[in-house]
Design an enzyme around this catalytic site. Structure first.
Site, short mmCIF file in Angstrom:
data_model
loop_
_atom_site.label_atom_id
_atom_site.label_comp_id
_atom_site.label_asym_id
_atom_site.label_seq_id
_atom_site.Cartn_x
_atom_site.Cartn_y
_atom_site.Cartn_z
CE LYS A 1 -1.90 8.76 -32.90
NZ LYS A 1 -1.83 7.39 -32.38
CD GLU B 1 -3.94 2.18 -34.66
OE1 GLU B 1 -3.02 1.95 -33.85
OE2 GLU B 1 -3.77 2.83 -35.72
CG ASP C 1 -4.86 5.45 -33.14
OD1 ASP C 1 -5.68 4.88 -32.40
OD2 ASP C 1 -3.63 5.42 -32.94
CE LYS D 1 1.79 1.69 -32.15
NZ LYS D 1 1.24 2.71 -31.21
CG ASP E 1 -1.62 0.46 -30.87
OD1 ASP E 1 -0.79 -0.37 -30.42
OD2 ASP E 1 -1.32 1.66 -31.02
#
EC number: 5.1.1.-
Length: 350
Positions: free
Chosen positions: A159, A214, A188, A261, A239
């Site tokens: 992240k 991402e 991400d 998701k 996302d």
């Protein structure tokens, strides 16, 4: 059908920090539907994207509101039920819990695991990444060591989007690379970069062999994605910018893939539609998670043979997961051969 709604709290082994904050504990919602002496299970976990957070209280309240309205339906009536939920504006996580529970019921009804009912091949499932949150370089190294000690990790998802800027991102990523030089890396940013920073970081990450980036830009700045795609040597996945199949056509020309998701999509039914829509536009797909337990991640694992990338690691980071289901083997999350989801209640107290 009868619907039961209850909550359970799970705690993370390692608190997770992303560009929007830190999570150490969540209270999720467990939905049970019963009909003809068969019980189907689903899960909703809270999440927040943009200005419409789906808290535990909002999810639970919506489920309790709609439960009496669904008593006249059968779990096989997923489409009519979805129309009711959509008309009422039920939050996507609450829809996901009901949809997954109905799929679990169906699998148990026909005595088949969902992956087999759909004609999928478990052998096609790729390894899952495990996540390292935003941290100091030393803290990120420690998290990498922790993952390596208790999981058969093959891929690290790092992240980034540090509020301190991309220099801090670069130092942290280099530290993790030094700690785990033989692993594959995904990144991400959770919308934590500006366009100029995203371009610079994509070039930097490509030189390090990172596989893809991402959500480099914040939700709401999709108009800048075409320019980023033009300058990025790395594939771009979205996302937070993509909830359902209806979002995909607008993004197809400016991204390379979408992160699906269950909590965003509203369940397995819409997740399957998203896969087919993405493929129709030539996009890749990945499946991700929020603070989901084994229950929700096992549901996602039923669809895992259709994914190019997987990030179904949230349950691996829980110290008190009340469920067992999909197993971690050779870096993969594999559904079992039990009917439906194949999820059982474990010894932990929810």
């Amino acid at each position: 059908m009868q619907i039961e709604v209850k909550t359970f709290t799970v705690n993370k082994r390692f608190p997770l920090t992303i560009s929007r904050g830190t999570t150490a504990q969540t209270t999720n919602v467990w939905v049970k539907i019963s009909q003809d002496n068969i019980e189907g299970w689903g899960e909703a976990s809270p999440f927040s994207v943009g200005t419409n957070p789906q808290s535990t209280e909002i999810i639970k309240g919506a489920l309790l509101q709609v439960a009496p309205m669904l008593q006249a339906y059968n779990p096989l009536q997923r489409s009519p039920i979805d129309q009711v939920l959509t008309k009422l504006g039920i939050p996507s996580a609450a829809k996901a819990a009901l949809d997954v529970a109905m799929h679990d019921w169906l699998g148990k009804y026909v005595k088949l695991p969902l992956w087999q009912l759909w004609g999928l091949d478990k052998n096609a499932i790729v390894p899952t990444s495990v996540t390292i949150g935003i941290n100091t370089p030393e803290g990120a190294r420690a998290r990498a060591r922790d993952w390596l000690q208790f999981t058969d990790v093959r891929i690290l998802k790092v992240k980034l989007g540090n509020p301190d800027g991309i220099a801090a991102d670069q130092k942290m990523l280099l530290a993790v690379r030094e700690e785990a030089p033989n692993l594959e890396f995904y990144v991400d940013a959770n919308g934590g970069w500006s366009l100029s920073d995203a371009v610079e970081m994509c070039i930097f990450l490509a030189d390090l062999g990172v596989k893809y980036v991402e959500q480099p830009l914040p939700r709401g700045q999709e108009k800048s994605l075409p320019e980023l795609k033009q300058h990025s040597p790395l594939p771009i996945f979205v996302d937070e910018s993509c909830f359902t199949s209806a979002d995909i056509p607008h993004l197809a020309d400016c991204v390379d893939g979408v992160n699906i998701k269950l909590m965003k999509s509203g369940g397995l039914s819409e997740a399957m539609r998203m896969v087919h829509t993405a493929r129709a536009f030539g996009l890749q797909v990945m499946f991700g998670c929020y603070s989901d337990s084994t229950l929700a991640n096992t549901a996602a694992a039923q669809l895992a043979p259709l994914a190019d990338y997987l990030d179904l690691d949230s349950h691996l980071n829980l110290i008190d997961d009340p469920f067992t289901g999909a197993i971690a083997l050779d870096g993969k999350i594999l559904p079992n051969d039990l009917p439906g989801l194949g999820v059982q209640y474990s010894a932990f107290t929810a």
